[in-house]
Design a protein around this motif. Structure first.
Motif, short mmCIF file in Angstrom:
data_model
loop_
_atom_site.label_atom_id
_atom_site.label_comp_id
_atom_site.label_asym_id
_atom_site.label_seq_id
_atom_site.Cartn_x
_atom_site.Cartn_y
_atom_site.Cartn_z
N PHE A 1 40.65 17.92 37.42
CA PHE A 1 41.40 18.15 38.67
C PHE A 1 41.56 19.65 38.91
CE2 PHE A 1 45.35 18.71 41.05
CZ PHE A 1 45.07 17.94 42.17
N GLY A 2 41.88 20.40 37.86
CA GLY A 2 42.02 21.85 37.97
C GLY A 2 40.72 22.51 38.37
N VAL A 3 39.62 22.09 37.76
CA VAL A 3 38.30 22.64 38.12
C VAL A 3 37.98 22.33 39.57
CG1 VAL A 3 35.82 22.38 37.69
CG2 VAL A 3 37.40 22.63 35.78
N SER A 4 38.32 21.13 40.02
CA SER A 4 38.07 20.75 41.40
C SER A 4 38.85 21.65 42.36
CB SER A 4 38.48 19.29 41.60
OG SER A 4 38.41 18.93 42.94
N VAL A 5 40.11 21.91 42.06
CA VAL A 5 40.92 22.77 42.92
C VAL A 5 40.36 24.18 42.96
CG1 VAL A 5 43.20 23.85 43.14
CG2 VAL A 5 43.03 21.41 42.69
N VAL A 6 39.96 24.71 41.80
CA VAL A 6 39.40 26.07 41.75
C VAL A 6 38.12 26.15 42.56
CG1 VAL A 6 38.33 27.75 40.20
CG2 VAL A 6 40.50 26.71 39.58
N LEU A 7 37.24 25.16 42.43
CA LEU A 7 35.99 25.16 43.19
C LEU A 7 36.25 25.08 44.70
CD1 LEU A 7 33.72 22.89 40.98
CD2 LEU A 7 33.56 25.37 41.30
N TYR A 8 37.23 24.30 45.09
CA TYR A 8 37.57 24.18 46.51
C TYR A 8 38.06 25.52 47.06
CZ TYR A 8 39.57 22.39 50.81
OH TYR A 8 39.86 22.16 52.13
N VAL A 9 38.91 26.20 46.30
CA VAL A 9 39.42 27.50 46.74
C VAL A 9 38.29 28.52 46.81
CG1 VAL A 9 40.93 29.42 46.07
CG2 VAL A 9 41.77 27.08 45.95
N VAL A 10 37.41 28.52 45.81
CA VAL A 10 36.29 29.46 45.80
C VAL A 10 35.37 29.20 47.00
CG1 VAL A 10 34.17 30.06 44.55
CG2 VAL A 10 36.34 29.94 43.35
N SER A 11 35.13 27.94 47.33
CA SER A 11 34.28 27.65 48.49
C SER A 11 34.93 28.12 49.78
CB SER A 11 33.97 26.16 48.56
OG SER A 11 35.12 25.44 48.96
N GLY A 12 36.26 28.03 49.87
CA GLY A 12 36.95 28.52 51.06
C GLY A 12 36.85 30.03 51.18
N VAL A 13 36.95 30.74 50.05
CA VAL A 13 36.81 32.19 50.07
C VAL A 13 35.39 32.58 50.46
CG1 VAL A 13 36.84 34.25 48.62
CG2 VAL A 13 38.69 32.60 48.44
N ALA A 14 34.40 31.89 49.90
CA ALA A 14 33.01 32.19 50.23
C ALA A 14 32.72 31.90 51.70
CB ALA A 14 32.07 31.37 49.34
N VAL B 1 43.69 11.62 29.55
CA VAL B 1 44.46 12.10 30.69
C VAL B 1 44.33 13.61 30.81
CG1 VAL B 1 46.79 12.30 31.64
CG2 VAL B 1 46.05 10.15 30.64
N TRP B 2 44.34 14.32 29.68
CA TRP B 2 44.20 15.78 29.72
C TRP B 2 42.82 16.17 30.25
CZ3 TRP B 2 47.84 19.06 30.13
CH2 TRP B 2 49.09 18.78 29.60
N ALA B 3 41.80 15.39 29.94
CA ALA B 3 40.48 15.65 30.49
C ALA B 3 40.50 15.48 32.01
CB ALA B 3 39.44 14.73 29.87
N GLY B 4 41.21 14.46 32.48
CA GLY B 4 41.35 14.25 33.93
C GLY B 4 42.11 15.39 34.59
N VAL B 5 43.15 15.89 33.93
CA VAL B 5 43.91 17.02 34.47
C VAL B 5 43.00 18.26 34.53
CG1 VAL B 5 45.82 18.60 33.99
CG2 VAL B 5 46.16 16.15 33.77
N ALA B 6 42.19 18.48 33.51
CA ALA B 6 41.29 19.63 33.50
C ALA B 6 40.27 19.52 34.63
CB ALA B 6 40.58 19.73 32.16
#
Length: 168
Positions: free
Chosen positions: A85-98, A78-83
């Motif tokens: 999910f966090g990476v996915s959110v960070v990548l989404y935000v970075v793509s929006g900034v770019a 479950v902690w791997a899944g949470v991690a």
């Protein structure tokens, strides 16, 4: 967690209601009608939840939530899944900034400029007729460097748009 049946839930709800009604009577005498009435309203909730069957639903939700939280805390999967999910959110935000900075817009603008045919003065286009003065004004201006030419072409485009809409 223990599972409650009807024999344990009914006396529990009746007891909570009686305690609440006694407290409401004291609140009525000390703080007035509004506090007593509010206490009666809260006191009737346990029995009403039991009679409608919602108490078992609430109990099941609480039990399932506690089970999920304990599974979350003690499971490395479950902690791997949470991690992830966090990476996915960070990548989404970075793509929006770019995207907001115009990472691909420069290439798209140059492709559009290369593929766009030049229309002669007075010819109808999708946005209306191209003003004749704009093409002659562009041709008459001498080039004073790349930056000056880019700034003047942007202002010329703005002037053209304003003229097409009748704003001078």
């Amino acid at each position: 967690m223990p599972d409650f049946n009807d024999l344990t839930l009914l006396p529990f709800c009746v007891g909570l209601t009686l305690l609440g009604l006694i407290g409401s009577w004291f609140a009525w005498r000390r703080r007035g009608v509004a506090a007593g009435t509010r206490g009666v309203a809260w006191s009737l909730l346990p029995v009403s939840l039991y009679l409608t069957g919602l108490l078992e639903l609430v109990w099941d939700v609480v039990r399932s939530t506690v089970s999920w939280v304990t599974h979350l805390i003690f499971s490395p999967t479950v902690w791997a899944g949470v991690a992830l999910f966090g990476v996915s959110v960070v990548l989404y935000v970075v793509s929006g900034v770019a995207r907001g900075r115009g990472g691909n817009q420069k290439a798209e603008k140059s492709l559009k400029a290369q593929n766009k045919p030049a229309s002669p003065a007075g010819e109808l286009t999708a946005t209306g007729p191209a003003p004749a003065s704009a093409s002659t004004a562009k041709a008459a201006k001498p080039s004073k460097g790349k930056a000056k030419q880019q700034d003047s072409s942007e202002f010329d485009e703005i002037e053209d748009i304003l003229k097409r809409h009748g704003i001078n």
